[in-house]
Design a protein around this motif. Sequence first.
Motif, PDB file in Angstrom:
ATOM      1  N   TYR A  26      -8.892 -44.592 -45.485  1.00 10.83           N
ATOM      2  CA  TYR A  26      -9.351 -43.231 -45.190  1.00 10.83           C
ATOM      3  C   TYR A  26      -9.819 -42.624 -46.517  1.00 10.83           C
ATOM      4  CZ  TYR A  26      -7.416 -43.546 -40.484  1.00 10.83           C
ATOM      5  OH  TYR A  26      -7.156 -43.920 -39.185  1.00 10.83           O
ATOM      6  N   GLU A  41     -22.910 -27.810 -31.852  1.00 13.61           N
ATOM      7  CA  GLU A  41     -22.231 -28.561 -30.793  1.00 13.61           C
ATOM      8  C   GLU A  41     -20.906 -29.158 -31.303  1.00 13.61           C
ATOM      9  OE1 GLU A  41     -24.869 -31.569 -29.173  1.00 13.61           O
ATOM     10  OE2 GLU A  41     -23.176 -32.956 -29.095  1.00 13.61           O
ATOM     11  N   GLU A  45     -16.998 -28.352 -30.239  1.00  8.67           N
ATOM     12  CA  GLU A  45     -16.078 -29.437 -29.870  1.00  8.67           C
ATOM     13  C   GLU A  45     -14.779 -29.309 -30.675  1.00  8.67           C
ATOM     14  OE1 GLU A  45     -18.061 -33.306 -30.008  1.00  8.67           O
ATOM     15  OE2 GLU A  45     -16.143 -34.312 -30.366  1.00  8.67           O
ATOM     16  N   VAL A  49     -10.517 -28.073 -29.642  1.00  8.32           N
ATOM     17  CA  VAL A  49      -9.254 -28.794 -29.857  1.00  8.32           C
ATOM     18  C   VAL A  49      -8.373 -28.111 -30.910  1.00  8.32           C
ATOM     19  CG1 VAL A  49     -10.173 -31.013 -29.085  1.00  8.32           C
ATOM     20  CG2 VAL A  49     -10.261 -30.454 -31.520  1.00  8.32           C
ATOM     21  N   GLY A  50      -8.746 -26.904 -31.300  1.00 10.51           N
ATOM     22  CA  GLY A  50      -7.856 -26.107 -32.141  1.00 10.51           C
ATOM     23  C   GLY A  50      -8.171 -26.101 -33.634  1.00 10.51           C
ATOM     24  N   TYR A 141     -20.667 -40.288 -33.837  1.00 13.64           N
ATOM     25  CA  TYR A 141     -19.817 -39.422 -32.996  1.00 13.64           C
ATOM     26  C   TYR A 141     -18.506 -39.044 -33.651  1.00 13.64           C
ATOM     27  CZ  TYR A 141     -23.312 -40.497 -29.618  1.00 13.64           C
ATOM     28  OH  TYR A 141     -24.521 -40.611 -28.993  1.00 13.64           O
ATOM     29  N   GLU A 142     -18.157 -39.715 -34.757  1.00 16.03           N
ATOM     30  CA  GLU A 142     -16.908 -39.369 -35.431  1.00 16.03           C
ATOM     31  C   GLU A 142     -17.134 -38.310 -36.511  1.00 16.03           C
ATOM     32  OE1 GLU A 142     -14.687 -43.602 -35.424  1.00 16.03           O
ATOM     33  OE2 GLU A 142     -16.848 -43.558 -35.672  1.00 16.03           O
ATOM     34  N   THR A 145     -14.720 -35.453 -36.713  1.00 15.91           N
ATOM     35  CA  THR A 145     -13.461 -35.765 -37.390  1.00 15.91           C
ATOM     36  C   THR A 145     -13.615 -35.593 -38.905  1.00 15.91           C
ATOM     37  OG1 THR A 145     -12.855 -37.298 -35.627  1.00 15.91           O
ATOM     38  CG2 THR A 145     -11.688 -37.556 -37.708  1.00 15.91           C
ATOM     39  N   THR A 149     -11.275 -33.154 -40.935  1.00 14.95           N
ATOM     40  CA  THR A 149     -10.251 -33.755 -41.793  1.00 14.95           C
ATOM     41  C   THR A 149     -10.785 -34.189 -43.158  1.00 14.95           C
ATOM     42  OG1 THR A 149     -10.644 -36.036 -41.038  1.00 14.95           O
ATOM     43  CG2 THR A 149      -9.112 -34.695 -39.723  1.00 14.95           C
ATOM     44  N   TRP A 153     -11.805 -43.320 -40.609  1.00 16.20           N
ATOM     45  CA  TRP A 153     -11.416 -44.715 -40.921  1.00 16.20           C
ATOM     46  C   TRP A 153     -12.631 -45.554 -41.300  1.00 16.20           C
ATOM     47  CZ3 TRP A 153     -12.928 -48.948 -37.794  1.00 16.20           C
ATOM     48  CH2 TRP A 153     -13.485 -48.621 -36.561  1.00 16.20           C
TER      49      TRP A 153
ATOM     50  N   ARG B  31     -28.188 -34.274 -24.911  1.00 16.81           N
ATOM     51  CA  ARG B  31     -26.835 -34.120 -25.423  1.00 16.81           C
ATOM     52  C   ARG B  31     -25.841 -33.901 -24.279  1.00 16.81           C
ATOM     53  NH1 ARG B  31     -28.238 -34.538 -30.469  1.00 16.81           N
ATOM     54  NH2 ARG B  31     -26.105 -34.662 -31.148  1.00 16.81           N
ATOM     55  N   THR B  33     -22.664 -34.510 -22.121  1.00 17.21           N
ATOM     56  CA  THR B  33     -21.315 -35.004 -22.430  1.00 17.21           C
ATOM     57  C   THR B  33     -20.400 -35.057 -21.201  1.00 17.21           C
ATOM     58  OG1 THR B  33     -20.666 -32.761 -23.020  1.00 17.21           O
ATOM     59  CG2 THR B  33     -21.305 -34.202 -24.846  1.00 17.21           C
ATOM     60  N   ALA B  73     -22.937 -43.045 -27.662  1.00 17.93           N
ATOM     61  CA  ALA B  73     -21.624 -43.198 -27.017  1.00 17.93           C
ATOM     62  C   ALA B  73     -21.623 -42.901 -25.525  1.00 17.93           C
ATOM     63  CB  ALA B  73     -20.600 -42.300 -27.708  1.00 17.93           C
ATOM     64  N   GLN B  74     -22.721 -42.327 -25.017  1.00 24.01           N
ATOM     65  CA  GLN B  74     -22.718 -41.863 -23.624  1.00 24.01           C
ATOM     66  C   GLN B  74     -22.360 -42.971 -22.628  1.00 24.01           C
ATOM     67  OE1 GLN B  74     -24.707 -40.870 -25.989  1.00 24.01           O
ATOM     68  NE2 GLN B  74     -25.066 -38.683 -25.797  1.00 24.01           N
ATOM     69  N   ARG B  97     -17.281 -49.093 -32.442  1.00 26.50           N
ATOM     70  CA  ARG B  97     -16.783 -47.767 -32.833  1.00 26.50           C
ATOM     71  C   ARG B  97     -16.881 -46.800 -31.663  1.00 26.50           C
ATOM     72  NH1 ARG B  97     -16.122 -47.067 -38.903  1.00 26.50           N
ATOM     73  NH2 ARG B  97     -15.159 -45.086 -38.411  1.00 26.50           N
ATOM     74  N   VAL B 101     -14.416 -44.078 -29.943  1.00 29.24           N
ATOM     75  CA  VAL B 101     -14.823 -42.677 -29.772  1.00 29.24           C
ATOM     76  C   VAL B 101     -14.582 -42.230 -28.327  1.00 29.24           C
ATOM     77  CG1 VAL B 101     -16.867 -41.175 -29.641  1.00 29.24           C
ATOM     78  CG2 VAL B 101     -16.511 -42.628 -31.636  1.00 29.24           C
ATOM     79  N   PHE B 149      -3.919 -49.250 -34.865  1.00 22.47           N
ATOM     80  CA  PHE B 149      -4.279 -47.869 -35.218  1.00 22.47           C
ATOM     81  C   PHE B 149      -5.493 -47.401 -34.424  1.00 22.47           C
ATOM     82  CE2 PHE B 149      -8.089 -47.245 -37.830  1.00 22.47           C
ATOM     83  CZ  PHE B 149      -8.508 -48.557 -37.965  1.00 22.47           C
ATOM     84  N   LEU B 150      -6.334 -48.336 -33.988  1.00 23.27           N
ATOM     85  CA  LEU B 150      -7.472 -47.951 -33.145  1.00 23.27           C
ATOM     86  C   LEU B 150      -7.018 -47.764 -31.701  1.00 23.27           C
ATOM     87  CD1 LEU B 150     -10.418 -50.147 -34.501  1.00 23.27           C
ATOM     88  CD2 LEU B 150      -9.910 -47.747 -34.967  1.00 23.27           C
ATOM     89  N   SER B 159     -11.703 -40.187 -29.852  1.00 27.66           N
ATOM     90  CA  SER B 159     -11.554 -39.613 -31.197  1.00 27.66           C
ATOM     91  C   SER B 159     -11.287 -38.106 -31.181  1.00 27.66           C
ATOM     92  CB  SER B 159     -12.767 -39.947 -32.066  1.00 27.66           C
ATOM     93  OG  SER B 159     -13.951 -39.583 -31.422  1.00 27.66           O
ATOM     94  N   THR B 160     -11.915 -37.382 -30.250  1.00 27.44           N
ATOM     95  CA  THR B 160     -11.707 -35.927 -30.230  1.00 27.44           C
ATOM     96  C   THR B 160     -10.295 -35.581 -29.746  1.00 27.44           C
ATOM     97  OG1 THR B 160     -14.049 -35.694 -29.767  1.00 27.44           O
ATOM     98  CG2 THR B 160     -12.701 -33.742 -29.477  1.00 27.44           C
ATOM     99  N   LEU B 163      -7.867 -36.281 -32.446  1.00 21.86           N
ATOM    100  CA  LEU B 163      -7.897 -35.209 -33.446  1.00 21.86           C
ATOM    101  C   LEU B 163      -7.036 -34.030 -32.982  1.00 21.86           C
ATOM    102  CD1 LEU B 163      -9.247 -34.306 -36.109  1.00 21.86           C
ATOM    103  CD2 LEU B 163     -11.121 -33.390 -34.744  1.00 21.86           C
ATOM    104  N   LYS B 164      -7.157 -33.720 -31.703  1.00 26.25           N
ATOM    105  CA  LYS B 164      -6.380 -32.619 -31.131  1.00 26.25           C
ATOM    106  C   LYS B 164      -4.881 -32.890 -31.297  1.00 26.25           C
ATOM    107  CE  LYS B 164      -5.910 -29.991 -26.851  1.00 26.25           C
ATOM    108  NZ  LYS B 164      -6.436 -29.800 -25.501  1.00 26.25           N
ATOM    109  N   GLN B 166      -3.480 -34.780 -33.545  1.00 26.60           N
ATOM    110  CA  GLN B 166      -3.140 -34.666 -34.972  1.00 26.60           C
ATOM    111  C   GLN B 166      -2.971 -33.209 -35.384  1.00 26.60           C
ATOM    112  OE1 GLN B 166      -6.551 -36.956 -36.470  1.00 26.60           O
ATOM    113  NE2 GLN B 166      -5.121 -37.954 -37.846  1.00 26.60           N
ATOM    114  N   ILE B 167      -3.868 -32.371 -34.872  1.00 22.69           N
ATOM    115  CA  ILE B 167      -3.834 -30.949 -35.235  1.00 22.69           C
ATOM    116  C   ILE B 167      -2.577 -30.284 -34.681  1.00 22.69           C
ATOM    117  CG2 ILE B 167      -4.986 -28.722 -34.782  1.00 22.69           C
ATOM    118  CD1 ILE B 167      -7.621 -30.457 -35.002  1.00 22.69           C
TER     119      ILE B 167
END
Lengths: 419, 170
Positions: A26, A41, A45, A49-50, A141-142, A145, A149, A153, B31, B33, B73-74, B97, B101, B149-150, B159-160, B163-164, B166-167
């Motif tokens: 990282y 966008e 997003e 998520v805060g 798309y990452e 993140t 942060t 990775w 775009r 989603t 990623a769609q 990846r 995601v 870890f993945l 991934s989103t 993240l949530k 983690q936060i």
Amino acid sequence: MGQTIVQKVLAKKSGQSEVHPGEILYPKFDLSVIHEVPVVEFWEELKAVGVTKLARPEDMLVVSDHEIPINTLKAAERTKKTKELMKELGIKRFIRPGCHGIQHQVTLEQGYVLPGMLITVFDIHCLNMGALGAVSVPVVYEYPTVMATGTIWVKVPETIRINLHGKMQLGVSVRDVIHYVMKEVGAEAADYRMVDFSGPAVKEMSIFERMILCGVIVEIGAKSAIVEPDEKTLAYIKERAKFPYEVVKNDKDAKFERVYDFDISNIEPMVALPPSPDNVAPLTEVIGKKIDSAYIGSCASGTLEELRAAAQVMKNRIVHPDVFCLVVPSTQEVFREAADEGIISTFIKAGCHVIGPTCAPCFGAINQMADGDTRIATSTRNDRGRMGSFNSDIYLASAVTVAAAAVKGSITDPREFLR
Amino acid sequence: MSWVYRGRCHKFGHDLHIDDEIMPLRFVRERETRPEVLSQYVMHGIDPEFPKRVKPGDILVAGRRFAQGNPHAQGFRGMKALGLGLIAEWMPRGAYRNCVVAGLPAIPKCPGILDMVNDGDELEVNFETGLITNCTTGAKLKSEPMPSFLREIIAAGGSTSFLKKQINKA
């Protein structure tokens, strides 16, 4: 055991003395680059998520290149919101419309990309940055993140070395060379590898040629690409560098997973047939193929050298009456230089449509293709539907080849225009 | 979430393009989603009826260089919304990846899988251990699962969502 450039850069940015292929890190990136379209966008997003603030807004760079000029009301609203949001989030680095260019060229030109840097980018074509000895990591798309942060990775890639020898023939350019290399190396061998371009022919290449060499190879899945910095690199960045930097080179005993040697002296003009950039064939296989449109531009071309080469073909000639030819210099600086040299005038006299820097035609946001159309282009990709109708064909080739086809009205050997 | 999927095998060949074969490119430009929209277009360029034929737990099995092209990623988000698992002989970096995601359980490098399964076979796949069982023929294959870890990111839903988590922990 000696380390390659990517190992040394990733180790340094991860606070380790050495790292090995396959390790997950990282790292702390020196810079993170994104174009103007997804900023709002992604922030929405993240808010959902805060997330309340960016990890390192000072290291973010936003470049206007995808939605320029604005061509829908939606785009206008988005651009306005993006500017407001950048203020709110404290993003100060912005390559704004008017001083802009395609991010994978203008960031090098404006001194944001320097040897030894570790840069993460939203858009995959950032491999261009390797031309100055920087390690670029596309994240797509990452990217949210990274915004939240400051990191993401990264698996330490194996490095493959590609040595180029010899001298290109008249009418052959770096684009033909990289198409040839992609065909020889193939997607499986390049997948997730750092590609290190070296050898006497790479030494001879300009920074702009190296940029195209590094950038195009992403199309066979390379993780990143690099040319070890030399005196040309240092001369290029001398007046441009925005930050202090440290040149990082491969250790003498660095371990490459595989070494390729190619003699470029016998390479003929090449073309990528639809529907993928590595569906490469010698140009001779498609000579006579009628085209409806031609496009010179994108991060894989559009440099002053590319425009010069195309103008050499166009000089005192006119574009075939059945063909629409679009020319897009990659940055405002290139546009100005091309105007000063009279290149733009040559294109206009030939009947080309010349517009300012933008990525838009490359992904079909403007100048779309109708059903059944055939186009030859210097751009990055030729997937079905990339520039409009699903039933249209895109051929990818060098700027000289595209210019020659535009004049002739069909795909032709450019060398007949250069002798 | 459970790492064990049991369902029908939907078998595809080599070199499928992410754009327009697996998912219309227009959803990238627009775009889009929303999972409920994307799920209805998975494999649209090859078999527009595909989303109607699949059930959660089914396994999409593909050949080499699955989802090649500009890594969008769609397509993977659509597969996730359909509740599918994915096995490929090999998928490139960007596709790999994007499974992470999208939070899609996947075995990204599984040489020999196409020879081991037929379209319509009943498969059981443990994405945590990499064990693949063809319940119709009895054949078994031990593949390399994604690193833990993945899988942690995939377990969180992508991934989103990761993240949530983690936060919320911080």
